[in-house]
Scaffold this motif. Structure first.
Motif, short mmCIF file in Angstrom:
data_model
loop_
_atom_site.label_atom_id
_atom_site.label_comp_id
_atom_site.label_asym_id
_atom_site.label_seq_id
_atom_site.Cartn_x
_atom_site.Cartn_y
_atom_site.Cartn_z
N CYS A 120 0.06 9.80 -5.41
CA CYS A 120 0.03 11.23 -5.08
C CYS A 120 1.20 11.96 -5.72
N GLU A 121 2.33 11.33 -5.71
CA GLU A 121 3.49 11.97 -6.33
C GLU A 121 3.25 12.17 -7.82
N TYR A 122 2.67 11.15 -8.43
CA TYR A 122 2.41 11.24 -9.85
C TYR A 122 1.40 12.35 -10.14
N LEU A 123 0.34 12.40 -9.37
CA LEU A 123 -0.66 13.44 -9.58
C LEU A 123 -0.07 14.82 -9.31
N LYS A 124 0.81 14.87 -8.35
CA LYS A 124 1.44 16.15 -8.05
C LYS A 124 2.26 16.63 -9.25
N ARG A 125 3.00 15.69 -9.83
CA ARG A 125 3.79 16.07 -11.01
C ARG A 125 2.89 16.46 -12.16
N CYS A 126 1.79 15.73 -12.31
CA CYS A 126 0.84 16.08 -13.38
C CYS A 126 0.33 17.49 -13.16
#
Length: 347
Positions: free
Chosen positions: A255-261
């Motif tokens: 989720c953190e990664y997708l949020k950054r994306c």
DNA sequence: TATCCAGACGACGTTACGTCA
DNA sequence: TATGACGTAACGTCGTCTGGA
């Protein structure tokens, strides 16, 4: 990997990102993300028959355990999360296993002396020899009556209040007294759930085993249970819970990664809108200047990301040229359990 | 060969207990 | 000392797979 992105306005692109991202104390994790490419590590892991647990179960692949039973694993996991204790975990080999550990019966109740991990009552892990029962329980269903029976009647661990209230002088007396009182309690209250806390050594060894393979076949389960002086059912439950924790952490990381994306793409979208407005303004004020090629969109063949080949004006407007036009989100890299970055060797 | 069934097992959600602030 | 939050061991249920009838 699919990203649900809304270009234009995306203040809260994913509702699930609102969940807390707290992390466990004492745990560190490294994550990685691979995009459609089988890394050398992954191939080696597959060759070794490891079952790599990932958050992505949509495309399960099969691997064989020691008994030929299939286990579902994810193929080409996009993100690999590995949980490791912050404190250095002693590595034990099968020949130098320090188990069974010196059993500490806790020092707070006067039954024995001990240290930090032994503020508990007497160690429920030190059971009478129940190998025969354990073997049967291991073969039976994990929820079999045998294992449940053993669970219910072979364990008693006094609560803190029990320890404080009772001041039995001798260890054996303590245990006997508690066992008897527990039996009476069960007679009064019926079955009550018993919960024990695994010792640090037991947890560390289970962690080591989990890093080797996150699923167990019956033989492995039995061996581990004997080494740790636990019941096979306990080992099985621990692995189940451990897989669940890994998956939960994996989800949070993802989720953190997708949020950054999403944030990066939103910013990219904002810049493109700005550039479009500038170009439109140029077109109205200088119609002949617009003979230059407009901004084109290209797609990266490997990761299928859309990149912008900007005009000189746009390139000057932002620093997209530094990143080739792609979002500057560092992608987590995939690392198998046994090949963490600090362990990797140059090849 | 196809079908049914029982057993095993993992995922998932939940409960309950122990610990700590 | 009481209490709430948190971590986690343990449990119940469901779906899937496999081997035998």
């Amino acid at each position: 990997m699919e990203l649900g992105l809304s270009l234009g306005e995306a203040p809260k692109p994913f509702a699930f990102m609102e969940k807390s991202t707290k992390t466990n104390k004492g745990l560190e994790f490294c994550m990685g993300l691979g995009v459609g490419v089988n890394t050398r590590e992954e191939k080696e892991a597959a060759d070794q028959g490891r079952c790599l647990q990932t958050f992505q179960a949509a495309d399960p692949r099969r691997c064989e355990d020691g008994e030929g039973r299939d286990k579902t694993v994810s193929a080409n996991p996009p993100v690999q999360l590995d949980l490791l204790p912050l404190a250095p975990v002693p590595r034990y080999t099968s020949s130098q296993l320090p188990f069974p550990w010196p059993v500490d019966h806790g020092n707070s109740d006067g039954c024995s002396s001990g240290q930090a991990a032994t503020t508990r009552g007497f160690d429920v892990n030190l059971l009478p020899s129940t190998d025969e029962i354990d073997d049967a329980a291991a073969v039976d269903s994990p929820n079999s009556i045998a294992s449940s029976f053993q669970m219910e009647f072979s364990i008693y661990r006094g609560s803190k209040r029990d320890r404080e209230s009772s001041a039995a002088p001798a260890a054996n007396d303590c245990e006997a007294e508690r066992a008897s009182s527990r039996a009476s309690d069960e007679e009064e209250n019926g079955l009550t759930r018993k919960k024990l806390r695994l010792s640090k050594e037991q947890s560390a060894f289970l962690e080591e085993s989990f890093k080797e393979h996150n699923t167990l076949n019956p033989k492995q389960k039995l061996a581990l249970a004997k080494q740790l002086n636990l019941r096979p059912r306990q080992v099985e439950v621990w692995f189940q819970n451990r897989r669940a924790r890994t998956k939960l952490k994996q989800t949070e990381v993802d989720c953190e990664y997708l949020k950054r994306c999403c944030e990066t793409l939103t910013e990219e979208n904002r810049k493109l809108h700005k550039e479009l407005q500038e170009l439109r303004a140029l077109k109205t004020s200088h119609p002949f200047y617009m003979q230059l090629p407009a901004t084109t969109l290209t797609m990266c063949p490997s990761c299928e990301r859309v990149a912008t080949t900007t005009t000189p004006a746009a390139a000057a407007a932002d620093g997209a040229s530094k990143t080739g036009g792609f979002p500057a989100v560092s992608k987590p890299r995939f690392y198998p359990f046994s090949q963490q970055p600090h362990q990797s060797t140059a090849s």
